[in-house]
Enzyme design. Structure first.
Site, short mmCIF file in Angstrom:
data_model
loop_
_atom_site.label_atom_id
_atom_site.label_comp_id
_atom_site.label_asym_id
_atom_site.label_seq_id
_atom_site.Cartn_x
_atom_site.Cartn_y
_atom_site.Cartn_z
N ASP A 254 -6.80 20.39 -12.91
CA ASP A 254 -7.16 19.10 -13.52
C ASP A 254 -6.81 19.19 -15.00
O ASP A 254 -7.44 19.94 -15.76
CB ASP A 254 -8.66 18.85 -13.30
CG ASP A 254 -9.11 17.47 -13.81
OD1 ASP A 254 -8.49 16.96 -14.77
OD2 ASP A 254 -10.09 16.93 -13.26
N TYR B 46 -15.92 18.89 -14.22
CA TYR B 46 -16.26 17.47 -14.10
C TYR B 46 -17.24 17.27 -12.94
O TYR B 46 -16.97 17.69 -11.81
CB TYR B 46 -14.99 16.65 -13.89
CG TYR B 46 -15.30 15.18 -13.74
CD1 TYR B 46 -15.91 14.49 -14.78
CD2 TYR B 46 -15.01 14.51 -12.58
CE1 TYR B 46 -16.23 13.14 -14.64
CE2 TYR B 46 -15.32 13.16 -12.44
CZ TYR B 46 -15.93 12.49 -13.47
OH TYR B 46 -16.25 11.17 -13.33
N LYS C 96 -8.57 8.27 -18.86
CA LYS C 96 -8.98 8.88 -20.12
C LYS C 96 -7.85 8.77 -21.15
O LYS C 96 -7.45 7.68 -21.49
CB LYS C 96 -9.43 10.31 -19.86
CG LYS C 96 -10.42 10.45 -18.67
CD LYS C 96 -11.76 9.80 -18.93
CE LYS C 96 -12.65 9.74 -17.68
NZ LYS C 96 -12.90 11.01 -16.99
N ARG D 60 0.84 -1.21 0.00
CA ARG D 60 0.00 0.00 0.00
C ARG D 60 0.87 1.25 0.00
O ARG D 60 0.41 2.36 -0.26
CB ARG D 60 -0.97 0.00 1.20
CG ARG D 60 -1.90 1.19 1.22
CD ARG D 60 -3.13 1.03 2.11
NE ARG D 60 -2.93 0.21 3.28
CZ ARG D 60 -2.24 0.57 4.37
NH1 ARG D 60 -1.70 1.77 4.45
NH2 ARG D 60 -2.12 -0.27 5.39
C1 PLP Z 1 -13.19 11.35 -15.70
C2 PLP Z 1 -12.68 12.60 -15.11
C3 PLP Z 1 -12.31 12.66 -13.76
C4 PLP Z 1 -12.49 11.47 -12.80
O1 PLP Z 1 -11.60 10.45 -13.07
P1 PLP Z 1 -11.90 8.89 -12.71
O2 PLP Z 1 -10.69 8.21 -13.23
O3 PLP Z 1 -13.17 8.53 -13.44
O4 PLP Z 1 -12.07 8.79 -11.25
C5 PLP Z 1 -11.78 13.84 -13.27
N1 PLP Z 1 -11.65 14.93 -14.05
C6 PLP Z 1 -12.02 14.92 -15.36
C7 PLP Z 1 -11.85 16.16 -16.17
C8 PLP Z 1 -12.54 13.77 -15.92
O5 PLP Z 1 -12.91 13.78 -17.21
#
Ligand code: PLP
Length: 387
Positions: A183, A112, A208, A61
């Site tokens: 982000d 998001y 993504k 972990r």
């Molecule tokens: C999908 C997404 C997230 C969340 O990510 P997960 O891997 O689904 O937890 C955060 N920010 C953006 C811009 C996203 O498109």
């Protein structure tokens, strides 16, 4: 539409003289020695032989060789130290935990949806206070920074494709002692490097574009600040939102083709956005690559390309937009984005989607299929949607 799709990142050398499109391939490899493996294996051990060395992994972990390979690669691309997490949201949770108890977090009114939902959730439980702003309105964001602890930026935003003036906002935040988190999921480090623009922390949904094949859920947080890195690491270890070794390995394998995938998807996105802007069934196209998009000038100033997500507003409201989503054969109706296969989604289908997102907005995640097939399929669905 300038800058040209993507080659800027190809020509920007790192200190070792390698561009980022080389680093996606070359970083995070085991040391080169005769007969060594060329790529990292999947390390499945849950524990390690006891060691007195500082920074020893001790237990899985705390550290894992396969994560570390992925982290080396992500760090080399973004220009910071990377920590991988079990999901984008696990990384985002850890970054929000950097806010002191009761601290004000300045949060976009469109971004998001689960990030916004988490901020609301933390506010209801008394952990933070939320101050909502429209990210594209720089002066309003700066005004909201007084007395705040954290500024949360997403750019371009999901799914409105708003572009924030990252460097300016980071400067204003730093002047006021406010921590900035960006982000960077939509742009990826090939198109935008917020740490270079002054951000304290960058977060990614590795799920993504970075992993890129819609087969893994994973996240990452990056920083150049050792103290912040130690705090993020502690959050990960204490809360246990750690990646599985197989997921980390899949993400690193996917990352190897990021430059190729993104170049192709982005070129197609530019073609589709320009054509959609002329389509009679489309009331509005949101894509920073279009010269008349409100975010175009900012994107040209801070990005090496405009990305592969396009949002459209379909004439005829939610019902027509539903018909577009239901009417394609090649594009898959599904949430998520950034994979090799093209996906589309009317975002307001999701109850958690903020009301700032129009009912008739359909988000397109452009994959790597032939652009003419994508266009023909989308065109047919758009025409049918108009009844
Ligand atoms: C999908 C997404 C997230 C969340 O990510 P997960 O891997 O689904 O937890 C955060 N920010 C953006 C811009 C996203 O498109």
């Amino acid at each position: 539409m300038s800058p040209p799709p993507y080659p800027d990142a190809v020509s920007t050398p790192d200190p070792a003289g390698w561009s980022r499109s080389t680093r996606v391939v070359a970083a995070g490899r085991p040391p080169r020695s005769p007969d060594a493996e060329v790529g990292p294996g999947i390390s499945l051990s849950s524990t390690y032989v006891a060691s007195d060395e500082p920074g020893a992994r001790t237990y899985a972990r705390v550290g894992n060789r396969t994560w570390e390979a992925l982290e080396d690669a992500l760090g080399a691309l973004e220009g910071g130290t990377a920590l991988s997490f079990a999901s984008g949201m696990a990384a985002i949770s850890a970054a929000l935990e950097l806010t002191p108890p009761g601290g004000v977090v300045v949060v976009p009114d469109g971004a998001y949806n689960t990030t916004l939902a988490l901020a609301d959730h933390l506010e209801v439980s008394g952990r933070i206070a939320v101050r909502r702003v429209s990210l594209a309105q720089t002066s309003a964001v700066v005004d909201a920074l007084d007395g705040a602890a954290t500024l949360w930026v997403e750019s371009p935003t999901n799914p409105l494709l708003d572009v924030a003036e990252i460097a300016l906002l980071c400067d204003a935040a730093r002047d006021r002692g406010v921590l900035t988190v960006v982000d960077n999921t939509f742009a990826t480090p090939l198109l935008q490097r917020p740490l270079e623009l002054g951000a304290d922390v960058v977060v990614h949904s590795v799920t993504k574009f970075l992993a890129g094949h819609s087969d893994v859920v994973l996240g990452a947080a990056l920083t150049r600040d050792e103290g912040l890195c130690a705090r993020l690491r502690r959050e990960r270890t204490l809360r246990g939102g750690v990646p599985g070794p197989f997921e980390a390995w899949l993400a690193l394998r996917g990352l190897r083709t990021l430059a190729l995938r993104l170049e192709r998807s982005q070129t197609s996105a530019g073609v589709l956005a320009a054509r959609l802007a002329e389509h009679p069934a489309v009331a509005r196209v949101r894509y920073p690559g279009l010269p008349d998009d409100p975010g175009h000038a900012r994107a040209c100033a801070q990005m090496d390309g405009f990305g592969a997500i396009v949002s459209i507003e379909v004439r005829g409201g939610a019902q027509a937009a539903e018909a577009v989503q239901a009417g394609t054969r090649l594009w898959t109706p599904a949430t998520s984005l950034g994979g090799v296969e093209s996906l589309l989604e009317r975002r307001r289908r999701q109850p958690a989607e903020p009301a700032t997102v129009p009912e008739e907005l359909v988000r397109l995640s452009v994959g790597i299929e032939d652009v003419e097939d994508l266009w023909a399929d989308l065109c047919a669905a758009l025409t049918t949607s108009q009844g």
